[in-house]
Design a protein around this motif. Structure first.
Motif, short mmCIF file in Angstrom:
data_model
loop_
_atom_site.label_atom_id
_atom_site.label_comp_id
_atom_site.label_asym_id
_atom_site.label_seq_id
_atom_site.Cartn_x
_atom_site.Cartn_y
_atom_site.Cartn_z
N GLY A 292 -3.56 -74.99 -1.20
CA GLY A 292 -2.78 -74.16 -2.19
C GLY A 292 -3.74 -73.15 -2.49
O GLY A 292 -4.94 -72.92 -2.15
N VAL A 293 -3.18 -72.54 -3.73
CA VAL A 293 -4.25 -71.63 -4.50
C VAL A 293 -5.40 -72.25 -5.15
O VAL A 293 -5.05 -73.06 -5.84
CB VAL A 293 -3.21 -70.51 -5.31
N THR A 294 -6.37 -71.74 -4.95
CA THR A 294 -7.54 -72.48 -5.64
C THR A 294 -8.04 -71.43 -6.61
O THR A 294 -8.50 -70.30 -6.09
CB THR A 294 -8.75 -72.63 -4.47
N SER B 55 -8.77 -67.84 -4.93
CA SER B 55 -8.55 -67.80 -3.28
C SER B 55 -7.11 -68.28 -3.02
O SER B 55 -6.46 -69.22 -3.37
CB SER B 55 -9.36 -68.84 -2.99
N PRO B 56 -6.48 -67.30 -2.35
CA PRO B 56 -5.23 -67.41 -2.23
C PRO B 56 -4.73 -68.31 -0.88
O PRO B 56 -5.58 -68.69 -0.20
CB PRO B 56 -4.46 -65.82 -1.91
N SER C 107 -1.04 -61.12 -0.81
CA SER C 107 -0.59 -60.44 -2.21
C SER C 107 -1.12 -61.69 -3.38
O SER C 107 -0.83 -62.76 -3.18
CB SER C 107 1.02 -60.18 -2.49
N VAL C 108 -1.79 -61.05 -4.27
CA VAL C 108 -2.29 -61.94 -5.45
C VAL C 108 -1.74 -61.48 -6.73
O VAL C 108 -2.26 -60.42 -6.84
CB VAL C 108 -3.78 -61.96 -5.30
N ASN D 270 -10.60 -60.22 2.08
CA ASN D 270 -10.33 -61.26 2.63
C ASN D 270 -9.12 -61.97 1.89
O ASN D 270 -8.61 -63.10 1.91
CB ASN D 270 -11.52 -62.44 2.75
N SER D 271 -8.36 -61.21 0.91
CA SER D 271 -7.35 -61.47 -0.04
C SER D 271 -7.86 -62.10 -1.27
O SER D 271 -6.89 -62.21 -2.08
CB SER D 271 -6.18 -62.06 0.55
N ARG D 272 -8.93 -62.69 -1.29
CA ARG D 272 -9.49 -63.16 -2.40
C ARG D 272 -9.62 -62.25 -3.70
O ARG D 272 -9.60 -61.09 -3.56
CB ARG D 272 -10.85 -63.87 -2.08
N SER D 273 -9.24 -62.87 -4.80
CA SER D 273 -9.13 -61.90 -5.97
C SER D 273 -9.90 -62.52 -7.16
O SER D 273 -10.23 -63.59 -7.33
CB SER D 273 -7.78 -61.62 -6.37
#
Lengths: 112, 117
Positions: free
Chosen positions: A3-5, A24-25, A31-32, A71-74
């Motif tokens: 899941g989302v971490t 971390s998505p 999308s975050v 890498n989509s991490r936010s």
């Protein structure tokens, strides 16, 4: 599928400091979004990122900022912390901007 | 116009009973209405969602009823169980890229549901 971490789970900071929260998505989600949850105001939208670009922003002061990596991490950053910033900060990811949102378990920020 | 009003704030139901939570909205641009369930120490989890082209959607014991003309929607939990005890949030979003609600969920204030055994 993981899941989302969100990290860290808990943070205690002093007024005036700054803080960075990480998200971390779900794998494949591009999308975050970030939300603030407090007992008084409920769940409020902070901002949304897609393909490293901020697509939408809520009604929060400029002390709240974020970014998304390739890498989509936010990450979200809050500068010059105030007591009222104490809240649960939730990150949510989705495949695309209009896809269903899936939330992480949040980072509990306490400002003293 | 961005608000979503949710009621009741808290609800106590006996095991096996029906839990009903209501939400009302003003923004007619909203066209996606999800419900989330949140347990203590956890993030909200998507339960069920509806779009205004249908009046009802059912998934297991959970049903959303939608009344477009009244701008209201509700969550019904049939055969409520103690494990359903949680906080429930309704939300709304628009798919209109030009709207201020595009991409963001506007949440109701939440309903704390307690199901007694």
């Amino acid at each position: 599928k993981a899941g989302v971490t969100q990290t860290p789970r808990y943070l205690i900071k002093t007024r005036g400091q700054q803080v960075t929260l990480s998200c971390s998505p779900i794998s494949g989600h591009r999308s975050v979004s970030w939300y603030q949850q407090t007992p008084g105001q409920g769940l409020q939208f902070l901002f949304e990122y897609f393909s490293e670009t901020q697509r939408n922003k809520g009604n929060f002061p400029g002390r709240f900022s974020g970014r998304q990596f390739s890498n989509s991490r936010s990450e979200m950053n809050v500068s010059t912390l105030e007591l009222g910033d104490s809240a649960l900060y939730l990150c949510a990811s989705s495949l695309r901007i209009q896809s269903p949102l899936h939330f992480g378990n949040g980072t509990r920020l306490t400002v003293t | 116009q961005q608000q979503v009003k949710q009621s009741p704030q808290s609800l106590i139901v006996q095991k096996g009973g029906i839990s009903i939570i209501n939400c009302a909205y003003e923004n007619t641009a909203f066209d996606y209405f999800p419900w989330y369930q949140q347990f203590p120490g956890k993030g909200p989890a998507l339960l069920i969602a509806i779009r205004p082209d249908v009046s009802e959607k059912k998934e297991g014991r959970f049903t959303i009823s939608f009344n477009k003309s009244a701008k209201q929607f509700s969550l019904h939990i049939m055969d409520s169980q103690p494990g359903d005890s949680a906080t429930y949030f309704c939300a709304a979003r628009t798919s209109n890229a030009g709207g201020t609600s595009y991409g963001k969920l506007t949440f109701g204030q939440g309903t704390i549901l307690t199901v007694h055994p």
